[in-house]
Design a protein around this motif. Structure first.
Motif, mmCIF file in Angstrom:
data_model
loop_
_atom_site.group_PDB
_atom_site.id
_atom_site.type_symbol
_atom_site.label_atom_id
_atom_site.label_comp_id
_atom_site.label_asym_id
_atom_site.label_seq_id
_atom_site.Cartn_x
_atom_site.Cartn_y
_atom_site.Cartn_z
ATOM 1 N N GLY A 1 0.823 -1.210 0.000
ATOM 2 C CA GLY A 1 0.000 0.000 0.000
ATOM 3 C C GLY A 1 0.858 1.261 0.000
ATOM 4 O O GLY A 1 0.514 2.252 -0.624
ATOM 5 N N TYR B 1 -13.081 3.811 -7.167
ATOM 6 C CA TYR B 1 -11.733 4.344 -6.946
ATOM 7 C C TYR B 1 -10.881 4.206 -8.210
ATOM 8 O O TYR B 1 -10.212 5.142 -8.652
ATOM 9 C CB TYR B 1 -11.142 3.577 -5.759
ATOM 10 N N ARG C 1 4.979 14.101 -4.529
ATOM 11 C CA ARG C 1 5.585 12.827 -4.925
ATOM 12 C C ARG C 1 6.781 13.104 -5.817
ATOM 13 O O ARG C 1 6.757 14.011 -6.644
ATOM 14 C CB ARG C 1 4.596 11.958 -5.728
#
Ligand code: C5P
Ligand code: C5P
Ligand code: C5P
Length: 454
Positions: free
Chosen positions: A165, A323, A393
């Motif tokens: 994850g 999602y 990121r």
């Protein structure tokens, strides 16, 4: 050296286990507070499974962050043992005021350095021993280490769900995660084999499975059902059936062609053989739990982790579909709009409700697909009334050149009355909306300083 450091962390985790055991034996309810992403939810899951097997009791709350109001509430509680997973290291001072005992199992680099080490607290964090908490162990792994002396090797797979994850396993499993993996493979509770890393191999028609393969991302296929179908049609591969139903020659051809686009598409894949088919592949498992987290259905995610699956699996599956669709639409959006480029960073902004949930993920995928320039860290901004939620990121290449988004966002947000932190490669923050532009300029400057300093 590394082995010695790992040993020190394992010793600390054993100390935490002794404390946990003592409270379970005294019939105290263990108060668990964990994070709302796949790692945090599976971290709580590992802990709950172990406590249940010891016939203990627990009370779990999943929160997005350890904000002041959350802490204030917890500080009023009368539990004898508090366990913080995937958070807590940055808040040692307030946590030290808790009356009960405390275990913190956190892998974030930000550590409250002003705090006197409180006596009632066992702090399990890899950064305290010079180990890498971004790639070598996640919170679910630290939960696992904490219960490891109880010898539940069937929990090793769930401990890796969180690592997946948090994107720790994209380039192989390292460090503490490897110790956990070996526990699992040794006991037959985790299996590793070389294979194509395609998502939902046994669940979705191949063209969809390929389009929903986000990790690794495949150019012109990931996030693009049309592109995926065209690619398969050109090769003469049946695109409407599942990967598992393909003929062997078709699988071989597919493998050859996909490797041409992204060599990382083939490599070690990890599974939990005892699990039901939907949860057997660890990457798919983590996506399902992440979908629950991103949609604020933490209870559903946690139920799945602790094996209470009546109803929860169906609900999670629906969340996952939405999602995935959000991500696919978001990739289309980035392709169209791109980012706004500053000297050292680039940023994307949204006020769109669905997109806000997936901005961090979109930037990772955008960088990998090179829709966004991999040479500049991406800062995403999601407006929520008077504040902006930020996700940053970047790539391994840039962290090796000195970029540390965790400290950049922490420092820059503090200058504007916000908060932030995280890892060098992935970080987040919250700042007042009115300061957004100044914040971005400051992050741009901080990143420049980081690059010059190394
Ligand atoms: O809250 P936390 O530390 O658990 O989240 C880590 C975040 O960093 C996740 O969103 C994960 O996807 C991201 N990450 C990343 N690339 C990496 C490592 C982590 O995007 N190589
Ligand atoms: O970074 P963040 O936590 O938002 O990532 C959420 C999910 O997206 C994780 O399950 C991660 O594995 C997935 N992801 C991915 N490929 C990427 C980036 C994120 O599969 N390139
Ligand atoms: O929210 P997002 O997935 O972008 O968070 C990435 C990383 O930044 C996570 O490790 C998260 O815990 C951290 N973060 C933080 N402070 C915030 C927001 C995120 O430390 N205000």
């Amino acid at each position: 050296m590394i082995q010695k450091q790992q040993h020190s962390l394992l010793n600390k985790a054993e100390e935490a286990c002794d404390l946990l055991r003592k409270h379970i034996e005294s019939d105290h309810v263990v108060r668990i507070i964990s994070h709302n992403d796949a790692d945090g939810i599976s971290a709580a899951g590992v802990m709950c499974n172990a406590i249940a097997r010891q016939e203990g009791k627990f009370h779990v709350t999943i929160v997005p962050r350890l904000k002041d109001d959350v802490l204030a509430k917890i500080l009023k509680e009368k539990y004898k043992l508090f366990v913080f997973c995937d958070m807590g290291s940055a808040s040692l001072t307030p946590i030290g005021r808790l009356k009960g005992d405390v275990i913190i199992a956190d892998h974030h680099q930000t550590i409250d350095s002003k705090a006197e080490p409180p006596e009632n607290l066992v702090h399990v964090n890899p950064h305290l021993y010079g180990l890498d908490g971004t790639s070598d162990v996640s919170a679910s792994g630290l939960s696992y280490l904490t219960v490891r002396p109880m010898d539940y090797k069937e929990l090793a797979g769930l401990a890796l769900v969180g690592a997946f994850g948090d994107m720790q396993c994209s380039n192989g499993i390292e460090g503490i995660n490897k110790i956990i993996l070996e526990d699992g493979t040794g006991a037959g509770t985790v299996e590793v084999r070389d294979d194509l890393k395609i998502a939902y191999k046994a669940q979705e028609p191949l063209y969809k499975a390929l389009a929903y393969t986000f990790n690794p991302a495949i150019k012109e296929i990931t996030g693009d059902e049309e592109g995926s179908r065209t690619f398969l049609e050109k090769l003469g591969i049946s695109y409407g059936i599942k990967f598992t139903e393909l003929a062997n020659e078709e699988k071989d051809l597919l493998k050859e062609e996909l490797i041409r686009i992204n060599p990382n598409i083939f490599g070690s894949t990890y599974s939990i053989p005892q699990e039901i088919p939907q949860l057997r592949n660890i990457e798919d498992y983590s996506k399902l739990i992440d979908a629950c987290g991103k949609n604020k259905k933490h209870g559903v995610g946690l139920s799945i982790c602790i094996g209470d699956r009546d109803g929860s699996l169906k609900e999670a599956d629906l969340l996952l579909k939405t999602y995935r669709d959000n991500i696919v639409q978001g990739i289309g959006w980035i392709k169209k709009e791109g980012s706004i480029v500053l000297r050292n960073i680039q940023y994307i902004y949204t006020a769109d409700k669905k997109r806000k949930k997936v901005m961090g993920t979109l930037s990772s995928i955008g960088l990998e697909l090179e829709i966004l320039d991999p040479e500049k860290p991406v800062i995403t901004l999601s407006r929520m009334d008077n504040i902006v939620k930020i996700s940053g990121r970047t790539t391994k290449n840039l962290t090796e050149k000195g970029v540390n988004l965790g400290s950049a966002l922490e420092d820059a947000s503090k200058s504007f009355g916000g908060t932030g932190g995280g890892h060098n490669i992935a970080a987040g923050a919250v700042v007042p909306y009115r300061n957004m532009e100044n914040f971005l300029n400051l992050v741009d400057d901080v990143v420049e300083t980081q690059l010059k300093a190394s």
